[in-house]
Scaffold this active site. Structure first.
Site, PDB file in Angstrom:
ATOM      1  NE  ARG A   1      -4.186  -1.788   2.005  1.00  0.00           N
ATOM      2  CZ  ARG A   1      -4.189  -3.087   2.270  1.00  0.00           C
ATOM      3  NH1 ARG A   1      -3.113  -3.643   2.800  1.00  0.00           N
ATOM      4  NH2 ARG A   1      -5.252  -3.836   2.016  1.00  0.00           N
ATOM      5  CG  ASN A   2       5.524   2.724   0.489  1.00  0.00           C
ATOM      6  OD1 ASN A   2       5.607   3.666  -0.277  1.00  0.00           O
ATOM      7  ND2 ASN A   2       6.319   2.575   1.537  1.00  0.00           N
TER       8      ASN A   2
ATOM      9  CE  LYS B   1       7.401   9.255  -0.064  1.00  0.00           C
ATOM     10  NZ  LYS B   1       8.307   9.830   0.958  1.00  0.00           N
TER      11      LYS B   1
ATOM     12  CG  ASP C   1      10.828  -8.281   4.376  1.00  0.00           C
ATOM     13  OD1 ASP C   1      10.310  -7.231   4.787  1.00  0.00           O
ATOM     14  OD2 ASP C   1      11.353  -9.120   5.137  1.00  0.00           O
TER      15      ASP C   1
ATOM     16  N   GLY D   1      11.801   5.742   5.956  1.00  0.00           N
ATOM     17  CA  GLY D   1      12.574   4.793   6.755  1.00  0.00           C
ATOM     18  C   GLY D   1      13.912   5.364   7.170  1.00  0.00           C
TER      19      GLY D   1
ATOM     20  CG  ASP E   1      15.587   6.319   2.126  1.00  0.00           C
ATOM     21  OD1 ASP E   1      16.372   5.369   1.944  1.00  0.00           O
ATOM     22  OD2 ASP E   1      14.481   6.392   1.570  1.00  0.00           O
TER      23      ASP E   1
ATOM     24  NE  ARG F   1      11.311  -1.179  -2.029  1.00  0.00           N
ATOM     25  CZ  ARG F   1      11.724  -0.321  -1.105  1.00  0.00           C
ATOM     26  NH1 ARG F   1      12.120   0.892  -1.451  1.00  0.00           N
ATOM     27  NH2 ARG F   1      11.745  -0.660   0.166  1.00  0.00           N
TER      28      ARG F   1
END
Length: 202
Positions: free
Chosen positions: A8-9, A11, A72, A156, A158, A184
């Site tokens: 649901r993120n 970004k 993950d 997070g 970052d 990612r």
């Protein structure tokens, strides 16, 4: 062809969509969990990034029938023996409290000298689709842990992660630059040949 990113993120959704465009992979529409009927999502209880990503992708495919991608990810800090690792999102005890998680890591590293502040962002991405297709890939992004947060892009950890070869944190990079370098981005690119095969066989 629709591909479900089990997140649901917004970004993360934007990142995968940008990567598909940048790599010239057409014929794929990326949708998120908010775009499909709700289904029970299993908790992330596996001790590995790979296990958690694969479980999420399997659940999403079983519930929707759509080819499903799940990831993950987290940060592994050398001086913390690879932790927070799979516990990155709930390191402070409350899931998703980015500010508390970040401050806890900074506190734990307060007395660690600069030369021992290495670490890596890790992302494992899984693709599950029809005909028994299951692919799991891993991307890593090495760097160092800053002493103070900087930057507002990303989320997070970052703001305290300075990638190798950069003089800024990953939260100070543009989305496009981050896509090219990040854990990612690296993992998702490893999935592209498999997504391309699915798109061509639709």
């Amino acid at each position: 062809m629709k591909v479900l990113l089990a997140s649901r993120n917004a970004k993360k959704l934007g990142e995968l969509r940008r990567i598909l465009v940048a790599e010239g992979l057409s014929g794929i529409e990326v949708v998120g969990l908010a775009d499909v009927p709700e289904f029970p999502e299993a908790p992330e209880t596996d001790p590995t990034f790979e296990g958690n990503a694969l479980a999420k992708a399997r659940d999403a495919f079983a519930a929707t029938g759509l080819p499903a991608v799940a990831d993950d990810s987290g940060i592994e800090v050398d001086a913390l023996n690879g932790m927070p690792g799979v516990l990155s999102a709930r390191w402070s005890g409350a899931h998703g409290n980015d500010a508390a998680n970040l401050q806890l890591v900074l506190g734990q590293l307060r007395d660690v000298p600069d030369e021992r502040r290495g670490g890596a962002f890790v992302c494992t991405a899984a693709l599950v689709a029809a005909d028994g297709v299951e692919v799991v890939v891993r991307g890593e992004w090495r760097g160092t842990i800053r002493r103070e947060p900087a930057g507002t892009n990303g989320f997070g950890y970052d703001p305290i992660f300075q990638p190798e070869g950069q003089d800024v944190t990953s939260a100070e990079l543009s989305p496009e630059d981050k896509d090219k370098l990040s854990h990612r981005g690296r993992a998702l690119r490893l999935l592209l040949p498999h997504l391309r095969e699915l798109a061509q066989g639709r």
